[in-house]
Enzyme design. Structure first.
Site, PDB file in Angstrom:
ATOM      1  N   HIS A  56      88.154   2.693  47.341  1.00  0.00           N
ATOM      2  CA  HIS A  56      88.567   2.615  45.945  1.00  0.00           C
ATOM      3  C   HIS A  56      87.896   3.765  45.202  1.00  0.00           C
ATOM      4  O   HIS A  56      86.702   4.019  45.368  1.00  0.00           O
ATOM      5  CB  HIS A  56      88.115   1.302  45.320  1.00  0.00           C
ATOM      6  CG  HIS A  56      88.733   0.079  45.926  1.00  0.00           C
ATOM      7  ND1 HIS A  56      88.296  -0.467  47.117  1.00  0.00           N
ATOM      8  CD2 HIS A  56      89.768  -0.701  45.498  1.00  0.00           C
ATOM      9  CE1 HIS A  56      89.021  -1.545  47.393  1.00  0.00           C
ATOM     10  NE2 HIS A  56      89.920  -1.709  46.434  1.00  0.00           N
ATOM     11  N   HIS A  69      63.406  15.777  56.240  1.00  0.00           N
ATOM     12  CA  HIS A  69      64.347  15.248  55.258  1.00  0.00           C
ATOM     13  C   HIS A  69      65.608  14.801  55.991  1.00  0.00           C
ATOM     14  O   HIS A  69      65.638  14.750  57.216  1.00  0.00           O
ATOM     15  CB  HIS A  69      64.657  16.300  54.184  1.00  0.00           C
ATOM     16  CG  HIS A  69      65.147  17.600  54.745  1.00  0.00           C
ATOM     17  ND1 HIS A  69      66.478  17.869  54.947  1.00  0.00           N
ATOM     18  CD2 HIS A  69      64.476  18.704  55.166  1.00  0.00           C
ATOM     19  CE1 HIS A  69      66.617  19.080  55.453  1.00  0.00           C
ATOM     20  NE2 HIS A  69      65.420  19.612  55.603  1.00  0.00           N
TER      21      HIS A  69
END
Length: 328
Positions: free
Chosen positions: A9, A177
């Site tokens: 959506h 990271h």
């Protein structure tokens, strides 16, 4: 290669596709299909069918949807009819799930197999901090008693062949990271990540954050340069497959000069700061960096200039020459 459709959506599918490629690199045969507020099921169905038709392999298709029972899922369920033997739908789409799907399709051409695997990864991606807020898994077995501590391995013990294995040595100013913890870890399969930095080793907060950022099944340690030099010579690490992370090439050179058997450096990202020039979209070099890379090259070190495994390799010689010219 299994084709992947991200269905949602609103713009969620487009956004999470962009996020996943920031971490894992640009991906072929991945399409985002979004249902906008002004659109109905038939319009979404047409976009979904067009996206599937654009895949190079329409025999094996994996559709990741945001929500069970929503229009993207319902229309995907209609489209999958007749293809149940080779297509699959997984709902609850999240970033860990997508990244794992990218990694799994490198070694599997079976959409069903990948679908089964990424369900577990998607669930494991839901964690809390503080950890005490994490709900217990329903029906989970009681935690086993902690094993009896065996103590440190005696000095002089030789494990494996007595020489630590470097599956990746990387220069990255961000250290551990997302791109490293996911894309590179899956690409090189270390059992230990070692961050080599004098500054971080003496910063308890940064050290703790890095240790917590390690992916499941991989231990992360932060050590100063002098300790890494000792580890490189210690036969007790002979069975270790290590990923080394350096903040800068100068620290890497110190470890290599001391005898660490590193043949290649992956150059991921080097942040811009005063006195440095930008030479590509991830790397900035200063005069000291230029001289360091020249010394590394004289030692026979090869350079793999990529942020993530899916990127094309850049040429370090060209980047150094560009920096040298602009720094004059």
């Amino acid at each position: 290669m299994v084709g992947i459709i991200l269905a949602s959506h609103g713009e969620f599918a487009n956004g999470i596709k962009q996020s996943s490629e920031m971490i894992f690199g640009q991906q072929p045969d991945v399409q985002a299909v979004v249902l906008m507020p002004s659109e109905g099921p038939d319009q979404f169905r047409k976009k979904l069918e067009d996206a599937i038709a654009s895949l190079s392999n329409q025999e094996q298709v994996l559709i990741l949807c945001d929500l069970w029972g929503g229009t993207p899922f319902n229309q995907s369920s209609a489209v999958i009819k007749g293809h149940e033997d080779t297509w699959a739908i997984v709902t609850g789409m999240n970033l860990p799930m997508i990244i794992e799907a990218y990694a799994q399709r490198l070694g599997s051409d079976d959409a069903h197999e990948i679908a089964t695997h990424i369900c577990k990864t998607g669930a494991e991606g839901c964690k809390t901090l503080p950890e005490s807020l994490q709900p217990e898994t329903e029906g989970a077995a009681p935690a086993a008693a902690a094993p009896v501590a065996q103590g440190a391995i005696p000095e002089g013990t030789v494990l494996g062949d007595g020489h630590i294995k470097y599956v990746l040595a990387r220069v990255d100013s961000r250290l551990l990271h997302g791109q490293v913890a996911t894309a590179w870890t899956k690409a090189v399969n270390p059992d230990r990540i070692i961050v080599v930095s004098d500054g971080v080793a003496h910063d308890d907060l940064r050290k703790s954050l890095i240790e917590q950022a390690a992916p499941p099944g991989v231990k992360a340690n932060v050590v100063p340069i002098a300790k890494m030099i000792q580890v490189a010579k210690d036969p007790r690490f002979g069975a270790t497959k290590a990923m080394l992370l350096f903040e800068n090439p100068e620290d890497a050179l110190k470890v290599i000069d001391a005898g660490a058997d590193i043949k290649e450096l992956n150059i991921g990202s080097m942040a811009h700061s005063l006195g440095k020039v930008v030479v590509n979209n991830a790397i900035a070099l200063g005069k000291e960096d230029v001289e360091t890379f020249k010394k590394l090259k004289e030692k026979g070190i090869k350079f793999d200039v990529r942020k993530v495994p899916a990127d094309s390799k850049d040429n370090m010689d060209n980047l150094v020459a560009k920096a040298e010219a602009e720094l004059k």
